[in-house]
Design a protein around this motif. Structure first.
Motif, PDB file in Angstrom:
ATOM      1  N   LEU A 146     -11.901  10.671   0.334  1.00  0.00           N
ATOM      2  CA  LEU A 146     -10.869  10.324  -0.928  1.00  0.00           C
ATOM      3  C   LEU A 146      -9.368  11.067  -0.674  1.00  0.00           C
ATOM      4  N   GLU A 147      -9.383  12.204  -0.028  1.00  0.00           N
ATOM      5  CA  GLU A 147      -8.049  12.793   0.019  1.00  0.00           C
ATOM      6  C   GLU A 147      -7.339  11.796   0.933  1.00  0.00           C
ATOM      7  N   LYS A 148      -7.744  11.308   1.907  1.00  0.00           N
ATOM      8  CA  LYS A 148      -6.955  10.551   2.775  1.00  0.00           C
ATOM      9  C   LYS A 148      -6.150   9.426   1.984  1.00  0.00           C
ATOM     10  N   ILE A 149      -6.704   8.974   0.996  1.00  0.00           N
ATOM     11  CA  ILE A 149      -6.010   7.824   0.003  1.00  0.00           C
ATOM     12  C   ILE A 149      -5.190   8.348  -1.020  1.00  0.00           C
ATOM     13  N   GLY A 150      -5.171   9.572  -1.011  1.00  0.00           N
ATOM     14  CA  GLY A 150      -4.224  10.310  -2.012  1.00  0.00           C
ATOM     15  C   GLY A 150      -5.036  10.701  -3.372  1.00  0.00           C
ATOM     16  N   ILE A 151      -6.302  10.655  -3.356  1.00  0.00           N
ATOM     17  CA  ILE A 151      -7.128  11.040  -4.505  1.00  0.00           C
ATOM     18  C   ILE A 151      -7.660  12.376  -4.500  1.00  0.00           C
ATOM     19  N   GLY A 152      -7.464  13.363  -5.514  1.00  0.00           N
ATOM     20  CA  GLY A 152      -7.872  14.769  -5.245  1.00  0.00           C
ATOM     21  C   GLY A 152      -9.355  14.873  -6.203  1.00  0.00           C
ATOM     22  N   THR A 153     -10.182  15.804  -5.866  1.00  0.00           N
ATOM     23  CA  THR A 153     -11.196  16.231  -6.317  1.00  0.00           C
ATOM     24  C   THR A 153     -11.372  17.556  -6.629  1.00  0.00           C
ATOM     25  N   ALA A 212       0.963  -1.247  -0.046  1.00  0.00           N
ATOM     26  CA  ALA A 212      -0.167  -0.037   0.122  1.00  0.00           C
ATOM     27  C   ALA A 212       0.933   1.240  -0.009  1.00  0.00           C
ATOM     28  N   PRO A 213       0.781   2.211  -0.677  1.00  0.00           N
ATOM     29  CA  PRO A 213       1.148   3.515  -0.520  1.00  0.00           C
ATOM     30  C   PRO A 213       1.026   4.107   0.738  1.00  0.00           C
ATOM     31  N   ALA A 214       1.962   5.282   0.860  1.00  0.00           N
ATOM     32  CA  ALA A 214       1.705   5.964   2.213  1.00  0.00           C
ATOM     33  C   ALA A 214       0.642   5.845   3.261  1.00  0.00           C
ATOM     34  N   PRO A 215       0.979   4.996   4.132  1.00  0.00           N
ATOM     35  CA  PRO A 215      -0.159   4.627   5.212  1.00  0.00           C
ATOM     36  C   PRO A 215      -0.598   6.137   5.909  1.00  0.00           C
ATOM     37  N   ALA A 216      -1.853   5.822   6.647  1.00  0.00           N
ATOM     38  CA  ALA A 216      -2.282   7.106   7.137  1.00  0.00           C
ATOM     39  C   ALA A 216      -2.297   8.138   6.411  1.00  0.00           C
ATOM     40  N   ALA A 217      -3.492   8.629   5.908  1.00  0.00           N
ATOM     41  CA  ALA A 217      -4.037   9.883   5.245  1.00  0.00           C
ATOM     42  C   ALA A 217      -2.838  10.439   4.209  1.00  0.00           C
ATOM     43  N   ALA A 218      -2.557   9.361   3.354  1.00  0.00           N
ATOM     44  CA  ALA A 218      -1.651   9.553   2.319  1.00  0.00           C
ATOM     45  C   ALA A 218      -1.408  10.884   1.787  1.00  0.00           C
ATOM     46  N   LYS A 219      -0.535  11.602   2.706  1.00  0.00           N
ATOM     47  CA  LYS A 219      -0.428  13.138   2.494  1.00  0.00           C
ATOM     48  C   LYS A 219       0.465  13.067   1.186  1.00  0.00           C
ATOM     49  N   GLY A 220      -0.109  14.056   0.331  1.00  0.00           N
ATOM     50  CA  GLY A 220       0.400  14.453  -1.003  1.00  0.00           C
ATOM     51  C   GLY A 220      -0.505  13.398  -1.964  1.00  0.00           C
ATOM     52  N   GLN A 221      -0.784  14.090  -3.227  1.00  0.00           N
ATOM     53  CA  GLN A 221      -1.789  13.434  -3.921  1.00  0.00           C
ATOM     54  C   GLN A 221      -1.100  12.371  -4.959  1.00  0.00           C
ATOM     55  N   LEU A 222      -1.491  11.248  -5.321  1.00  0.00           N
ATOM     56  CA  LEU A 222      -1.008  10.239  -6.204  1.00  0.00           C
ATOM     57  C   LEU A 222      -0.953  10.664  -7.431  1.00  0.00           C
ATOM     58  N   GLY A 223      -0.149  10.174  -8.312  1.00  0.00           N
ATOM     59  CA  GLY A 223       0.172  10.434  -9.720  1.00  0.00           C
ATOM     60  C   GLY A 223       0.538   9.314 -10.578  1.00  0.00           C
ATOM     61  N   LYS A 224       0.441   9.354 -11.746  1.00  0.00           N
ATOM     62  CA  LYS A 224       1.199   8.547 -12.658  1.00  0.00           C
ATOM     63  C   LYS A 224       1.408   8.910 -13.884  1.00  0.00           C
ATOM     64  N   ASP A 225       2.477   8.621 -14.361  1.00  0.00           N
ATOM     65  CA  ASP A 225       2.790   9.051 -15.950  1.00  0.00           C
ATOM     66  C   ASP A 225       2.622  10.764 -16.041  1.00  0.00           C
TER      67      ASP A 225
END
Length: 808
Positions: A654-661, A611-624
């Motif tokens: 959703l922000e807690k798992i790194g998804i921005g809206t 799993a990526p960063a545990p606890a409130a995955a601070k910092g938005q996830l990305g790819k490519d």
């Protein structure tokens, strides 16, 4: 009242599409649990102040608020709305109305019996009509009315502008039975939902010709067969007036007249207070005011501690008085004007509160549910792992409490797409997706390639997904050619067979440098306030060049979407029915290996995925080189605050798992048509009505979208664009299964697969709040059940004339 999130039909629509109402959304809401056996969940009872007919007075008038005058009185046309359904319910035959448990129940006012009398070689249903049943012109209700409606709705004559024909296309012939009171209907193929047909039933004068059908019933109904008849329609007054039917053979209507009055949601508090209406769907704010008004009845004339001016402290009041009587004439004039304005507001509010004491709020759960829709047509949500991650990040219990808790209603998340709690066949199927689990959600995103720092990485010439990432050893020259294409900004997806794992060398050093930059960027973002970050992604649609404004679909292009009607005609099944791996066995039972805590296989990332960063995955996830940001569309109207509160909570989850809206607020009137139906969204909240016929009404909502010859997508009413061949097959089997128990089992299997596909996440059953004159009986929050209009009336005899004329 109007609910922004309930879809209005475009070409064809569902049987119960009378729910388009602003405020609670369409609304007016996943921590799922699953059970192995039949659910024992009970629905919330209706709240209508039931009273025996002998205790209800004869005479008087009731004024009932509707959102707007109906565009048509023909319930089978595309622009029929909630007012159409409400009004025709008092005027026309409904052969099998829903009862308080959400089941179709034979209506003895029209039928002595109706049952399947033959199953082989073909299904035959025999209707025995009530021998007293007549149209308002005195003609008997009979086989000619059934035949005319069948021919108009079966879909073979395009001259009839019909909005739906589900079931009618399966009828082979309709004949007179042993006498004029018997109607024999023969089906060309089995149809389990035959009770849904011929409701409402129109007279042959309306359904007998295209002209009469298309235009004759839009503005009037000259021939009816209910406890009331249509007396008048006044566009200037915004009223539809019904009068007691002198030819009605059933229980005589208690009211002399029933007036449906168009009142906007924002005006209903005032309409109640000034006596314009006696019955009105209201929002939570109006319901609170009525509750406060009744509580304050015994305050002996003391000033109210709520409403205008109630927030003014003694110190502020003293300062205001001093300014109003000070030596500075300009300041004094301003202060005096403000004090006078506040005084008038306090007086007006107190008068309204006094009038509202005569009302009660009757509440239940509406036969409709709110869902989070995930548009799987393109973008990150085209990957089912991302959709499942979104679903498993949601605390559905909290979302339900947000809407239902303050109203004193059971705050339980809904566990089915195809039945509501209390209906036969309800079963919590959310276990097929899995309960709320932040770590599992993060693991699913990691498996899909979304990582911290991914937004800073150069685009890769590969398709999202673990399969492509597991393949390596490709020709380096081919890879370089592919990278050149992506370097030119094409960002095209390639086949899963192409990868970029071949050349390690200096690329590793470059990647390390990029990761270092990404980590620094992530740390910078961590310092920002998350709420402020979400506000930066908030746009109001309407101004040119604003982000979030939907791009119009181009007809004929691959991105164009044709929104069709519910596929209630016979659907052509796909050539190969795909089974979702490991979810259900061939016999429909959950495989033993899938009976694990939290859900079935397929709802989890592969074993060993970190799993990526545990606890409130601070910092938005990305790819490519792209951040994981989803467009979240919400209505902006004043009555949609409850919906926006739910949306805000979902954004935080959703922000807690790194998804921005990127939250986009759009006008209520365009919310569904211009965004949901057109597919201009990633996430949205809207509602679907409950039904007693899920095999018929549910199929177009969850049917797998099919590509058209011009490259566009035929979505029927599946606005999430997510579906499978197997789901379609289960719906088709259930529609043809005449054994009710077996049909329900098929629907439970279909529901489990819909959960696993993660295109639609049911949140909660919608609240139903109805303000009613406290002296009225047999009206209020009906829940599943259809109103019995003939039983509605005042418990105590009223003076002649409308109750709206009396002083409250």
């Amino acid at each position: 009242m109007s609910h922004v999130g309930v879809p209005r039909g475009t070409v064809r629509k569902r049987r119960s599409l009378a729910l388009l109402t602003v405020g609670v959304l369409t609304i007016p809401v996943l921590a799922g649990c699953s059970s192995g056996d039949e659910e024992t969940a009970r629905g919330v009872p209706q709240d209508i102040a039931p009273a025996a007919r002998e205790t209800v007075a004869d005479g008087s008038t009731v004024n009932w608020a509707v959102d707007a005058l109906p565009a048509t009185f023909n319930a089978f046309q595309a622009d029929a709305d909630s007012a159409t359904t409400r009004i025709t319910g008092a005027l026309l035959p409904t052969l099998f109305p829903m009862d308080r448990t959400g089941q179709p129940k034979l209506n003895p006012d029209y039928l002595e019996s109706a049952k399947i009398i033959e199953r082989e070689p073909k299904q035959v249903v025999l209707y025995k009509l009530n021998q007293q049943a007549v149209w308002s012109d005195g003609r008997e209700i009979g086989a000619p009315d059934f035949v005319a409606q069948w021919r108009a709705l079966r879909g073979k004559d395009s001259a009839f502008w019909t909005a739906r024909n589900a079931g009618y296309e399966r009828i082979e012939k309709i004949e007179r039975g042993a006498d004029d009171l018997q109607v024999r209907v023969t089906f060309s193929k089995p149809y389990a939902d035959w009770r849904a047909l011929f409701s409402p039933l129109y007279p042959k004068e309306i359904t007998g010709s295209p002209d009469a059908f298309n235009d004759g019933a839009r503005t009037t109904l000259k021939n009816t067969a209910g406890p009331f008849v249509l007396r008048s329609v006044s566009k200037s007054k915004g009223t539809v007036t019904l009068a007691r039917n002198p030819r009605w053979w059933g229980d005589r209507a208690k009211l002399d007249t029933l007036v449906f009055r168009a009142v906007a949601a924002k005006d209903r508090t005032q309409a109640l207070a000034d006596g314009t209406v006696d019955v009105a769907d209201v929002d939570a704010a109006t319901a609170d005011r009525i509750t406060l008004a009744r509580r304050d009845r015994g305050n002996n004339g003391q000033p109210l501690n709520h409403g205008p001016g109630s927030e003014i402290t003694p110190a502020q009041a003293l300062r205001s008085w001093a300014q109003a009587h000070g030596s500075d004439e300009d300041a004094a004039e301003i202060a005096q004007a403000a004090r006078e304005k506040n005084r008038k507001a306090v007086v007006a509010y107190a008068a309204e509160q006094k009038a509202l004491r005569d009302f009660a709020v009757r509440k239940s759960l509406e036969p409709a549910y709110t869902q989070l829709a995930l548009n799987g047509e393109s973008g990150p949500l085209a990957d089912d792992r991302v959709r499942r991650a979104v679903a498993r990040a949601l605390d559905r219990e909290e979302l339900a409490r947000t809407v239902l808790g303050p109203l004193g209603l059971p705050a339980k998340p809904l566990g089915s797409h195809l039945a509501l709690a209390g209906q036969p066949g309800y079963k919590d199927g959310s276990g097929a997706l899995g309960e709320q689990n932040t770590k599992e959600a993060q693991a699913l995103l990691a498996d899909a390639g979304w990582t911290r720092g991914g937004a800073a990485e150069p685009p890769k010439d590969t398709k999202a997904g673990s399969e492509a990432e597991k393949k390596d050893g490709k020709d380096a020259d081919a890879e370089k050619d592919s990278e050149k294409e992506t370097g030119e900004g094409s960002e095209k997806e390639t086949d899963k067979d192409s990868t970029d794992k071949a050349d390690k060398g200096s690329a590793d050093n470059e990647a390390a440098a990029e990761r270092e930059k990404a980590d620094q960027a992530s740390a910078d973002r961590d310092s920002e306030d998350s709420a402020a970050s979400r506000d930066e992604g908030l746009y109001i649609v309407g101004d040119d060049n604003k982000p979030g404004a939907p791009a119009p679909a181009t007809v004929g292009s691959a991105s164009a979407v044709h929104v069709l009607a519910p596929a209630r005609t016979a659907a052509v099944q796909g050539t190969a029915l795909l089974r979702q791996a490991g979810l259900l066995g061939e016999d429909g039972a959950v495989a033993a290996t899938d009976k694990q805590p939290g859900g079935a296989a397929g709802a989890y990332a592969p074993v060993g995925t970190a799993a990526p960063a545990p606890a409130a995955a601070k910092g938005q996830l990305g790819k490519d080189g792209k951040t994981l940001t989803l467009r979240f569309v919400l209505p902006s109207g004043p009555g949609s605050q409850s919906l926006r509160s739910v949306g805000d909570k979902i954004a935080v989850m959703l922000e807690k798992i790194g998804i921005g809206t990127e939250i986009t607020k759009v006008p209520d009137e365009s919310y569904f048509k211009d965004h949901i139906a057109s597919g201009a969204y990633d996430l949205a909240l809207y509602s679907w009505p409950a039904t007693a016929y899920p095999a018929t009404d549910g199929r177009p909502i969850y049917a797998k979208p099919e590509p058209a010859t011009d490259g566009s997508l035929l979505v029927e009413q599946n606005y999430t664009r997510v579906g499978t061949d197997h789901i379609d097959q289960l719906f088709d089997k259930a529609a043809a299964e005449l054994d009710e128990k077996a049909a329900r089992e098929l629907m439970k299997q279909a529901d489990a697969r819909i959960w696993a596909a993660a295109g639609s996440i049911p949140l909660f059953q919608r609240p139903q709040l109805v303000a009613v004159d406290k002296k009225l009986a047999n009206v209020g929050a009906f829940g599943f059940a259809a109103p019995r209009y003939q039983d509605i009336g005042f418990k105590n005899r009223q003076a002649a004339g409308s109750p709206a004329d009396r002083k409250k």
